[in-house]
Design a protein around this motif. Structure first.
Motif, mmCIF file in Angstrom:
data_model
loop_
_atom_site.group_PDB
_atom_site.id
_atom_site.type_symbol
_atom_site.label_atom_id
_atom_site.label_comp_id
_atom_site.label_asym_id
_atom_site.label_seq_id
_atom_site.Cartn_x
_atom_site.Cartn_y
_atom_site.Cartn_z
ATOM 1 N N PRO A 1 -44.093 -63.006 29.883
ATOM 2 C CA PRO A 1 -44.498 -62.789 28.489
ATOM 3 C C PRO A 1 -43.362 -63.068 27.524
ATOM 4 O O PRO A 1 -42.222 -62.678 27.756
ATOM 5 N N GLN A 2 -43.688 -63.761 26.448
ATOM 6 C CA GLN A 2 -42.706 -64.106 25.412
ATOM 7 C C GLN A 2 -43.013 -63.234 24.192
ATOM 8 O O GLN A 2 -43.790 -63.621 23.326
ATOM 9 N N GLY A 3 -42.434 -62.068 24.149
ATOM 10 C CA GLY A 3 -42.868 -61.051 23.202
ATOM 11 C C GLY A 3 -42.401 -61.220 21.782
ATOM 12 O O GLY A 3 -42.851 -60.502 20.894
ATOM 13 N N THR A 4 -41.489 -62.148 21.523
ATOM 14 C CA THR A 4 -40.956 -62.258 20.166
ATOM 15 C C THR A 4 -41.167 -63.647 19.582
ATOM 16 O O THR A 4 -41.965 -63.834 18.677
ATOM 17 N N LEU A 5 -40.490 -64.641 20.114
ATOM 18 C CA LEU A 5 -40.453 -65.945 19.457
ATOM 19 C C LEU A 5 -41.677 -66.801 19.751
ATOM 20 O O LEU A 5 -42.053 -67.656 18.946
ATOM 21 N N PHE A 6 -42.300 -66.615 20.917
ATOM 22 C CA PHE A 6 -43.532 -67.332 21.257
ATOM 23 C C PHE A 6 -44.613 -66.289 21.534
ATOM 24 O O PHE A 6 -45.218 -66.259 22.598
ATOM 25 N N GLY A 7 -44.884 -65.453 20.577
ATOM 26 C CA GLY A 7 -45.629 -64.238 20.866
ATOM 27 C C GLY A 7 -47.128 -64.334 20.890
ATOM 28 O O GLY A 7 -47.789 -63.347 21.147
ATOM 29 N N LYS A 8 -47.749 -65.481 20.597
ATOM 30 C CA LYS A 8 -49.195 -65.543 20.502
ATOM 31 C C LYS A 8 -49.818 -65.699 21.887
ATOM 32 O O LYS A 8 -49.797 -66.774 22.465
ATOM 33 N N ASN A 9 -50.351 -64.602 22.414
ATOM 34 C CA ASN A 9 -51.143 -64.601 23.645
ATOM 35 C C ASN A 9 -50.367 -65.029 24.887
ATOM 36 O O ASN A 9 -50.955 -65.543 25.834
ATOM 37 N N THR A 10 -49.082 -64.821 24.920
ATOM 38 C CA THR A 10 -48.296 -65.325 26.040
ATOM 39 C C THR A 10 -47.964 -64.208 27.029
ATOM 40 O O THR A 10 -46.813 -63.874 27.255
ATOM 41 N N THR A 11 -48.986 -63.634 27.649
ATOM 42 C CA THR A 11 -48.733 -62.663 28.719
ATOM 43 C C THR A 11 -48.280 -63.355 29.995
ATOM 44 O O THR A 11 -47.625 -62.749 30.846
ATOM 45 N N GLY A 12 -48.626 -64.639 30.165
ATOM 46 C CA GLY A 12 -48.202 -65.377 31.347
ATOM 47 C C GLY A 12 -46.961 -66.201 31.108
ATOM 48 O O GLY A 12 -46.068 -66.247 31.948
ATOM 49 N N GLY A 13 -46.890 -66.854 29.966
ATOM 50 C CA GLY A 13 -45.746 -67.704 29.667
ATOM 51 C C GLY A 13 -46.127 -68.766 28.655
ATOM 52 O O GLY A 13 -47.189 -68.707 28.032
ATOM 53 N N ALA A 14 -45.260 -69.740 28.496
ATOM 54 C CA ALA A 14 -45.480 -70.804 27.512
ATOM 55 C C ALA A 14 -44.974 -72.129 28.067
ATOM 56 O O ALA A 14 -43.924 -72.190 28.718
ATOM 57 N N VAL A 15 -45.733 -73.183 27.804
ATOM 58 C CA VAL A 15 -45.345 -74.548 28.143
ATOM 59 C C VAL A 15 -45.070 -75.263 26.823
ATOM 60 O O VAL A 15 -45.987 -75.463 26.016
ATOM 61 N N THR A 16 -43.816 -75.612 26.587
ATOM 62 C CA THR A 16 -43.453 -76.265 25.331
ATOM 63 C C THR A 16 -43.124 -77.728 25.610
ATOM 64 O O THR A 16 -42.271 -78.038 26.451
ATOM 65 N N VAL A 17 -43.808 -78.599 24.915
ATOM 66 C CA VAL A 17 -43.674 -80.040 25.103
ATOM 67 C C VAL A 17 -42.973 -80.633 23.887
ATOM 68 O O VAL A 17 -43.383 -80.391 22.738
ATOM 69 N N ARG A 18 -41.895 -81.381 24.125
ATOM 70 C CA ARG A 18 -41.162 -82.066 23.066
ATOM 71 C C ARG A 18 -41.394 -83.562 23.203
ATOM 72 O O ARG A 18 -41.012 -84.168 24.208
ATOM 73 N N THR A 19 -42.035 -84.165 22.220
ATOM 74 C CA THR A 19 -42.233 -85.604 22.256
ATOM 75 C C THR A 19 -40.986 -86.310 21.710
ATOM 76 O O THR A 19 -40.159 -85.702 21.022
ATOM 77 N N GLN A 20 -40.852 -87.583 22.016
ATOM 78 C CA GLN A 20 -39.711 -88.354 21.520
ATOM 79 C C GLN A 20 -39.815 -88.511 20.003
ATOM 80 O O GLN A 20 -40.876 -88.797 19.466
ATOM 81 N N ARG A 21 -38.699 -88.308 19.327
ATOM 82 C CA ARG A 21 -38.657 -88.451 17.876
ATOM 83 C C ARG A 21 -38.294 -89.886 17.490
ATOM 84 O O ARG A 21 -37.626 -90.588 18.253
ATOM 85 N N PRO A 22 -38.707 -90.338 16.306
ATOM 86 C CA PRO A 22 -38.218 -91.624 15.813
ATOM 87 C C PRO A 22 -36.690 -91.607 15.736
ATOM 88 O O PRO A 22 -36.082 -90.549 15.516
ATOM 89 N N GLU A 23 -36.071 -92.763 15.898
ATOM 90 C CA GLU A 23 -34.615 -92.869 15.881
ATOM 91 C C GLU A 23 -34.188 -93.755 14.721
ATOM 92 O O GLU A 23 -34.660 -94.890 14.571
ATOM 93 N N LEU A 24 -33.293 -93.235 13.902
ATOM 94 C CA LEU A 24 -32.780 -94.001 12.760
ATOM 95 C C LEU A 24 -31.941 -95.189 13.247
ATOM 96 O O LEU A 24 -31.208 -95.096 14.231
#
Length: 826
Positions: free
Chosen positions: A154-177
């Motif tokens: 459970p992510q009780g503070t920063l990822f707190g929405k319904n995360t009794t099991g955990g969180a999968v955070t996906v970062r896509t590639q950003r444009p490059e200057l």
């Protein structure tokens, strides 16, 4: 578990780690604070930066159980979607929901096994910080993904929405200057698989960059329409009585998906950046096939009617799927599923010196039409009419708006913090149209025609909003000891609109034999308000986290964490099915309907965790070990309740807070580079859980506390190896892995434990060989998945007293990938 026990466990773990690498031990008091981040050496393991604390930190000094799959491992393993990456994360189980290509993710004993649209999953999926609300679209394509982080527990503070099991955070590639570049990928493989993906990065002046990504996936499917039936038994006059046969053997389950992302990055100064994105998804894949696996038992009506599993025990289940392909009566199965997603997102970061302000804004629209033959059987009459034993088309329209603002300090001293607020507004309208032809066999037709020709429609809707504020601070007590603590307070408000199930002729109240709704099942509760009720739910919940981190040596970091998480209550989109709430005079009993439709209470999780993260052998070995204990209360459980329809036993799905449970286990991750260009990875997860209490309110007093927890495989492990052979201007890369997941319960029968359905244990072997240009400008890769051709279930359900059916994973697959990359873009 007391704080003293936690600290004691940390000490034990740290002592074990130090003993394992005695050459690295040193006086902790002499460790400089700068040693917290491991230093990469030649041929060593590169540092991994994670955002699990909403700021960039080194994986090895982050006091959270987090696993990372970076772009290089994604490319080598060639996954179909993010679910395939679960093999690299301990105690993370990825399956699908029976009858749908939807995510069923489970971490440490909690997950979602049902497609119910108002139940938010306990494992959250975030893409570039936007919470993806629907499990139907969480199995994301991994092309152009920079990194996937899986936060366990459970992510009780920063990822707190319904995360009794955990969180999968996906970062896509950003444009490059400042970079003009393209990359592309073409795939051809078994089962008529063709895929093409591409990305282009274009600089616009000195401060703007554009990135466009597009992908296409097509296949014929690996199931065959071969299910057999009959001779059909009918307890009422029916044209299907005595019929028998098998499907035509054609391929089923093909994919047809287009997706795109358009991104514009603006960096006017070194301290300001803004990323604007547009997401586009069009899924026109076949309806998801299932295999009927009804046991030979009089307890199942489909076996009695002789329309259950009629194939030999030794036959290949993939050859025994079945589908009616009904186009009429609102089913539209011949068109396959229809899923449209459009989203607009804006992420802004502003560095103000003492810290960084971040804003995450997003709007997402999802429209799904999901027809299916849930039974995996399709009897045919002499005149060619197909019997829909239980066909349905689920339709939902969903709009989600999200806003988060936060401030991450950088004060340059011994204390820093992250604080902010989150708001999500979600509106969902849902309808399901069903053809229940089995009732023509069991009890006869309706006064106005057969069940097989009259859609039975259930519609409801929900308006929901969730608001939260959060604060988490980290104090450096000594140069080697840090304390992190914080909390989150969430306000949730939901309003549910629903009516009991009616035939389409009854949508306006009464009975109108001329009434028809259009082919997209737009019989929503707002356009047809007759019989609609409203039910409200609210919850105000605090959650929190406290963590102690200790840099025992340069290369040994230990931590202990206690966290509280919660998952909001939910409404059931199936309540009101079969119109069970009526008064003695036949009128609707709306009071009883409203009571039955009330939302579940929030589910809560208290997690205790200790771990060590170590490096050794000049950073050629990384070994992380975690032990955890999670106490779940008010678990939201699915219970199939028997009811009577037309004199025959049927069932309806109900949800209750009927259980409490605990899960404990260990998680190990190791990476070793024994010699240059050779990398070994190992993942091991062990978990064991039990119910403390599980007594159902309906049927009253039914005790299920001795049952196993669903979606809790006891053992999971993976061994992965990569070896690179330099060849002048080219290189040859070999990758292979073996992964194992133990047998685990998927759905539970309230009638008998013998009728429970399980995902069988499976060991899968995957491999790839890549010939690439030395600087990765182009490559050709041969890929093999499930090389031992194992048959394993990815979803399975029992529909109490009626039938049982399952989905199966990909059989042996081989394919060829061609890729190019020019301009040095990632």
């Amino acid at each position: 578990m007391s704080v003293a026990k936690l600290l004691g466990a940390v000490s034990i773990f740290a002592t074990m780690a130090s003993a394992a690498v005695p050459a690295l031990a040193q006086d902790a008091a002499a460790v400089d604070a700068s040693a917290a981040a491991p230093q990469e050496s030649a041929g060593g393991i590169a540092d991994i930066i994670v955002t699990a604390t909403r700021r960039d930190t080194d994986l090895q000094t982050t006091p959270i159980a987090v696993s990372v799959v970076d772009s290089s491992l994604i490319e080598q393993s060639s996954p179909r979607n993010i679910g395939d990456l679960s093999v690299f994360v301990p105690n993370f189980s990825a399956a699908t929901i029976t009858g749908f290509n939807a995510a069923s993710f489970s971490i440490r004993g909690v997950g979602q096994n049902t497609i119910i649209v108002y139940f938010e999953p306990p494992v959250a999926v975030l893409v570039d910080d936007f919470v993806v609300p629907s499990v139907q679209t969480q199995l994301l394509d991994t092309f152009d993904v920079a990194q996937v982080e899986v936060l366990r527990g459970p992510q009780g503070t920063l990822f707190g929405k319904n995360t009794t099991g955990g969180a999968v955070t996906v970062r896509t590639q950003r444009p490059e200057l400042g970079k003009l570049g393209v990359k592309g990928q073409i795939v051809a493989g078994r089962y008529g698989t063709y895929e093409a993906r591409g990305a282009v990065n274009v600089p616009i002046g000195d401060t703007l960059a554009f990135r466009g990504v597009i992908g296409m996936q097509k296949s014929d499917g690996y199931y065959r329409n071969g299910a057999c039936y009959g001779p059909v038994v009918a307890f009422a006059p029916s044209k299907f009585a005595g019929r028998q046969g098998c499907g035509d053997g054609r391929a089923l389950g093909g994919t047809d998906v287009w997706n795109a992302r358009v991104k514009l990055l603006w960096e006017p100064t070194s301290g300001i950046d803004a990323l604007l994105q547009y997401e586009h998804l069009r899924d026109r894949s076949d309806s998801i096939p299932t295999v009927n696996e009804t046991p030979n038992s009089p307890a199942f009506l489909f076996d009695t009617l002789n329309v259950g599993a009629a194939t030999g025990a030794g036959s290949d289940p993939l050859d025994n799927a079945g589908i009616t392909n009904r186009q009429d009566n609102l089913i539209k199965m011949g068109n396959g599923q229809r899923i449209n997603v459009d989203g607009v997102y804006l992420n802004v970061n502003i560095d103000v010196g003492p810290g960084t302000f971040t804003s995450v804004s997003g709007w997402r629209k999802q429209k799904s039409r999901l027809p299916n033959t849930y039974t995996g059987q399709a009897p045919v009459a002499a005149d060619g009419e197909v019997l829909s034993l239980f066909d349905a088309n689920r339709s939902d329209d969903r709009r989600t708006w999200q806003q988060e603002v936060r401030f991450a300090s950088d004060l340059g001293g011994s204390f820093d913090f992250v604080t902010g607020a989150f708001h999500q507004n979600d509106r969902t309208s849902f309808c399901v149209s069903q053809l229940l032809g089995f009732l023509d066999l069991a009890s006869g037709g309706l006064p106005f025609g057969p069940w097989n020709q009259n859609p039975y429609i259930l519609c409801n809707a929900q308006k929901a909003r969730s608001t939260a504020v959060f604060l988490e601070g980290t104090l450096k007590i000594t140069p080697t000891l840090t304390l992190t603590g914080g909390g989150r307070y969430t306000w949730e408000r939901k309003t549910w609109f629903g009516r009991q199930q009616v035939f389409q002729q009854q949508l306006n109240g009464g009975f109108d034999p001329t009434l028809r709704v259009n082919n997209t099942i737009d019989a929503n509760v707002f356009d047809f308000p007759a019989g609609v009720i409203q039910v409200k739910a609210r919850a105000n919940e605090p959650t929190w986290r406290a963590s102690l981190g200790w840099q025992a040596t340069d290369d040994v970091f230990a931590y202990a964490t206690y966290s509280r998480g919660f998952k909001g209550g939910g409404f059931n989109d199936q309540i009101g099915g079969f119109h069970p709430f009526v008064n003695a005079d036949g009128s609707d009993d709306n009071a009883a309907f409203a009571a039955a439709a009330s939302a579940t209470a929030p589910e809560k999780a208290d997690s205790y965790e200790v771990g060590v993260k170590t490096s050794a052998l000049n950073n050629r070995l990384r070994f992380n070990l975690t032990g955890f204990y999670v106490d779940y209360s008010n678990l939201q459980k699915q219970i199939v309740v028997p009811i009577t329809v037309g004199g025959q036993q049927n069932q309806v799905t109900r949800f209750f807070n009927a259980a409490s449970a605990n899960v404990k286990g260990i998680e190990m991750e190791a990476t070793l580079i024994p010699v240059d260009n050779f990398t070994l990875r190992g993942v091991l997860g062990y978990q064991k859980g039990k119910y403390n209490e599980y007594v159902t309110p309906i049927p009253a007093g039914y005790d299920l506390s001795s049952a196993p927890l669903d979606r809790l495989p006891k053992w999971q492990w993976t061994i992965d190896a990569s070896y690179e052979v330099p060849m002048g201007s080219h290189k040859l890369l070999f990758n292979g892995n073996v992964n194992y997941t133990a047998r685990n319960l998927f759905t539970q029968s309230i009638t008998s434990p013998d009728e429970n359905t399980y995902l069988n244990a499976r060991t899968l072997v995957n491999a790839s060989i890549t010939l690439a240009e030395a600087e990765d400008k182009y490559y050709v890769r041969a890929v093999g998945r499930n090389l031992t051709d194992e048959r394993y279930r990815t979803a399975s359900q029992v529909v109490g007293g009626l039938w049982s059916n399952s989905q199966y994973g990909l059989p042996r697959y081989y394919g060829l990938e061609l890729g190019v990359s020019f301009g040095g873009i990632r």
